[in-house]
Design an enzyme around this catalytic site. Structure first.
Site, PDB file in Angstrom:
ATOM      1  N   GLU A   2      -5.513   3.688   5.973  1.00 43.46           N
ATOM      2  CA  GLU A   2      -5.180   3.435   4.571  1.00 43.46           C
ATOM      3  C   GLU A   2      -5.733   4.588   3.744  1.00 43.46           C
ATOM      4  O   GLU A   2      -5.165   5.005   2.746  1.00 43.46           O
ATOM      5  CB  GLU A   2      -5.921   2.154   4.161  1.00 43.46           C
ATOM      6  CG  GLU A   2      -5.135   1.155   3.365  1.00 43.46           C
ATOM      7  CD  GLU A   2      -5.523   1.162   1.917  1.00 43.46           C
ATOM      8  OE1 GLU A   2      -6.450   0.440   1.538  1.00 43.46           O
ATOM      9  OE2 GLU A   2      -4.883   1.877   1.144  1.00 43.46           O
ATOM     10  N   ARG A  55       0.822  -1.222   0.000  1.00 39.62           N
ATOM     11  CA  ARG A  55       0.000   0.000   0.000  1.00 39.62           C
ATOM     12  C   ARG A  55       0.856   1.272   0.000  1.00 39.62           C
ATOM     13  O   ARG A  55       0.508   2.278   0.622  1.00 39.62           O
ATOM     14  CB  ARG A  55      -0.936   0.042   1.217  1.00 39.62           C
ATOM     15  CG  ARG A  55      -1.946  -1.078   1.280  1.00 39.62           C
ATOM     16  CD  ARG A  55      -2.982  -0.910   0.166  1.00 39.62           C
ATOM     17  NE  ARG A  55      -4.160  -1.732   0.394  1.00 39.62           N
ATOM     18  CZ  ARG A  55      -4.297  -2.989  -0.018  1.00 39.62           C
ATOM     19  NH1 ARG A  55      -3.322  -3.567  -0.680  1.00 39.62           N
ATOM     20  NH2 ARG A  55      -5.417  -3.648   0.199  1.00 39.62           N
ATOM     21  N   SER A  83     -10.953  -0.782   2.454  1.00 38.12           N
ATOM     22  CA  SER A  83     -10.263  -0.922   3.748  1.00 38.12           C
ATOM     23  C   SER A  83      -9.934   0.469   4.272  1.00 38.12           C
ATOM     24  O   SER A  83      -9.271   1.240   3.592  1.00 38.12           O
ATOM     25  CB  SER A  83      -8.948  -1.677   3.588  1.00 38.12           C
ATOM     26  OG  SER A  83      -9.169  -2.949   3.072  1.00 38.12           O
TER      27      SER A  83
HETATM   28  N1  EPU Z   1     -11.467 -10.987   9.440  1.00 39.45           N
HETATM   29  C1  EPU Z   1     -12.358 -11.115  10.493  1.00 39.45           C
HETATM   30  N2  EPU Z   1     -13.355 -10.192  10.638  1.00 39.45           N
HETATM   31  C2  EPU Z   1     -13.493  -9.154   9.778  1.00 39.45           C
HETATM   32  C3  EPU Z   1     -12.567  -9.009   8.698  1.00 39.45           C
HETATM   33  C4  EPU Z   1     -11.569  -9.950   8.551  1.00 39.45           C
HETATM   34  O1  EPU Z   1     -12.281 -12.049  11.308  1.00 39.45           O
HETATM   35  O2  EPU Z   1     -14.431  -8.362   9.966  1.00 39.45           O
HETATM   36  C5  EPU Z   1     -10.419 -12.019   9.246  1.00 39.45           C
HETATM   37  C6  EPU Z   1     -10.742 -12.923   8.050  1.00 39.45           C
HETATM   38  O3  EPU Z   1     -11.576 -13.995   8.417  1.00 39.45           O
HETATM   39  C7  EPU Z   1      -9.353 -13.398   7.647  1.00 39.45           C
HETATM   40  C8  EPU Z   1      -8.483 -12.185   7.940  1.00 39.45           C
HETATM   41  O4  EPU Z   1      -9.200 -11.410   8.891  1.00 39.45           O
HETATM   42  O5  EPU Z   1      -8.916 -14.446   8.469  1.00 39.45           O
HETATM   43  C9  EPU Z   1      -8.141 -11.370   6.691  1.00 39.45           C
HETATM   44  O6  EPU Z   1      -9.342 -10.915   6.076  1.00 39.45           O
HETATM   45  P1  EPU Z   1      -9.472 -10.675   4.470  1.00 39.45           P
HETATM   46  O7  EPU Z   1      -9.029 -11.870   3.722  1.00 39.45           O
HETATM   47  O8  EPU Z   1     -10.852 -10.164   4.222  1.00 39.45           O
HETATM   48  O9  EPU Z   1      -8.388  -9.568   4.140  1.00 39.45           O
HETATM   49  P2  EPU Z   1      -7.941  -8.229   4.862  1.00 39.45           P
HETATM   50  O10 EPU Z   1      -6.566  -8.436   5.357  1.00 39.45           O
HETATM   51  O11 EPU Z   1      -8.949  -7.801   5.884  1.00 39.45           O
HETATM   52  C10 EPU Z   1      -6.829  -7.196   2.742  1.00 39.45           C
HETATM   53  C11 EPU Z   1      -6.881  -5.922   1.957  1.00 39.45           C
HETATM   54  C12 EPU Z   1      -8.130  -5.870   1.080  1.00 39.45           C
HETATM   55  C13 EPU Z   1      -8.066  -7.050   0.111  1.00 39.45           C
HETATM   56  C14 EPU Z   1      -7.974  -8.362   0.940  1.00 39.45           C
HETATM   57  C15 EPU Z   1      -7.719  -9.551   0.046  1.00 39.45           C
HETATM   58  C16 EPU Z   1      -5.674  -4.279   3.282  1.00 39.45           C
HETATM   59  C17 EPU Z   1      -5.761  -3.035   4.103  1.00 39.45           C
HETATM   60  N3  EPU Z   1      -6.849  -4.782   2.839  1.00 39.45           N
HETATM   61  O12 EPU Z   1      -7.939  -7.201   3.640  1.00 39.45           O
HETATM   62  O13 EPU Z   1      -8.072  -4.659   0.312  1.00 39.45           O
HETATM   63  O14 EPU Z   1      -9.210  -7.092  -0.726  1.00 39.45           O
HETATM   64  O15 EPU Z   1      -6.845  -8.298   1.853  1.00 39.45           O
HETATM   65  O16 EPU Z   1      -6.423  -9.497  -0.476  1.00 39.45           O
HETATM   66  O17 EPU Z   1      -4.582  -4.791   3.056  1.00 39.45           O
HETATM   67  C18 EPU Z   1      -8.806  -2.396   0.156  1.00 39.45           C
HETATM   68  O18 EPU Z   1      -7.618  -2.067   0.245  1.00 39.45           O
HETATM   69  O19 EPU Z   1      -9.715  -1.534   0.043  1.00 39.45           O
HETATM   70  C19 EPU Z   1      -9.166  -3.813   0.236  1.00 39.45           C
HETATM   71  C20 EPU Z   1     -10.417  -4.207   0.236  1.00 39.45           C
END
Ligand code: EPU
Length: 336
Positions: free
Chosen positions: A331, A163, A235
């Site tokens: 972010e 990012r 995010s």
């Molecule tokens: N999780 C929870 N509760 C929640 C959200 C997430 O328990 O409310 C847990 C999920 O179950 C999982 C872990 O957290 O075990 C990671 O969640 P997820 O795969 O949804 O990814 P993220 O780390 O929350 C990042 C990016 C997203 C991108 C996804 C997939 C950042 C800041 N965000 O989210 O990017 O789509 O990975 O690669 O790095 C964005 O930047 O706008 C965005 C949506």
């Protein structure tokens, strides 16, 4: 062509759905037109926006906002293995990804359905499901605002990291991106190891470009709000990175905490998980809350002002700090 609007409403230019006004809003459809405008000189602060999907207006913007309308997708050259594609910064990101998938060009399919425009992808280094735009970008063409002079940045010049790019760091608000050139592959090399992506792709009949795009779109649609229906900027926070010893201590206390070890030895934590554990899915503020399927996404529940979102975000940060001892960073770009 240049279009200059005074006292311009920004509601349609931010996916958070915040009502704000720009003193001046400048749209340009070519690098030459932009250079001509900048050479005439302008004073006051400036801001470059794409689809407005990663920013939050704290209030009205007392300055000039630039928005690219440079379109076009042009093949600069190709070999047996790859293709070099130069894209206008105003092209919608997902339309570009869709076009690549139709052409049989590999590389960007995991980045399907990310809102925003091509120019911003090179600033934010947008990333999802194990792929970042910076992995595929070879060149960024921009105009320096101060000197009205064209500049070219190689991939290394852009200093891409999670990012992050030079355009968010040392060179913030100094350049306006006009074109981005990507190197895409003509042969399969899918990245399916993130979360349940492979499972989804298998359900659709196996790894093809079209199936990966469809699977990513389905996962995103289930987890993330459609900006046309619910105001948000994706995010809101970055996933924090902590030292291995800190991660180990947290894992002992919270065995279910998702953790992602990085090559450097540090560990990336899931901000969404921590925010959910702090109870924010069930305790929204009046105009602002977190999305019920993904707590990392702060939403406009209707009628939110920039200040409401900022106050809510501060409460979230404080709660995560208190419970886990971890600092969350935004972010989203807050525009004062
Ligand atoms: N999780 C929870 N509760 C929640 C959200 C997430 O328990 O409310 C847990 C999920 O179950 C999982 C872990 O957290 O075990 C990671 O969640 P997820 O795969 O949804 O990814 P993220 O780390 O929350 C990042 C990016 C997203 C991108 C996804 C997939 C950042 C800041 N965000 O989210 O990017 O789509 O990975 O690669 O790095 C964005 O930047 O706008 C965005 C949506």
């Amino acid at each position: 062509m240049i279009k200059v609007h005074d006292k311009y409403p920004l509601l349609k230019h931010n996916t958070f759905g915040i009502e704000a006004t720009a003193e001046r809003f400048v749209e340009f459809s070519s690098a030459e037109a932009l250079v001509g405008f900048l050479k005439e000189g302008f004073s006051g602060k400036s801001l470059v926006i794409g689809g407005g999907s990663n920013l939050l207006f704290a209030g009205d913007f007392a300055g000039t906002i630039f928005h690219s309308r440079i379109m076009g997708i042009e093949v600069l050259g190709e070999s047996e293995n790859d293709v070099l594609v130069r894209v206008g910064s105003g092209v919608n990101w997902d339309e570009f990804v869709g076009y690549c998938v139709e052409q049989g060009w590999h590389g960007l399919e995991n980045l399907s359905l990310i809102p925003g425009e091509v120019g911003a992808s090179a600033v934010q280094n947008v990333g999802a499901y194990g792929v970042e735009a910076g992995d595929l970008i070879v060149k960024v063409e921009a105009i320096e605002i101060d000197g009205a002079s064209p500049c070219v940045f190689t991939n290394a010049d852009c200093e891409y990291a999670y990012r992050h790019s030079i355009f968010k760091g040392a060179e913030k608000e100094k350049y306006i991106i006009t074109h981005v050139t990507f190197r895409l592959k003509k042969h399969a090399g899918f990245k399916l190891s993130y979360g349940n992506l492979k499972e989804k792709v298998d359900e659709l009949g196996g790894a093809t470009l079209a199936n990966v795009r469809k699977a990513v779109c389905e996962i995103r649609s289930a987890k993330l709000p459609d900006p046309a229906e619910i105001g948000s900027a994706g995010s809101f926070f970055m996933n924090p990175v902590v030292a291995a010893a800190v991660a180990a201590r947290l894992k002992e206390e919270y065995p279910a905490m998702p953790q992602y070890p990085l090559a450097c030895g540090d560990v990336k934590l899931s901000a969404g998980w921590m925010i959910e554990q702090c109870g924010w899915k069930d305790t929204p503020h009046e105009h602002v809350g977190v999305y019920r399927h993904q707590a990392l996404v702060v939403i406009n529940r209707g009628g939110a002002k920039g200040g409401d979102v900022i106050a809510f975000a501060a409460a979230v940060v404080a709660s995560v700090k208190e419970k886990f001892g971890v600092e969350l960073n935004m972010e989203v770009n807050v525009i004062e």
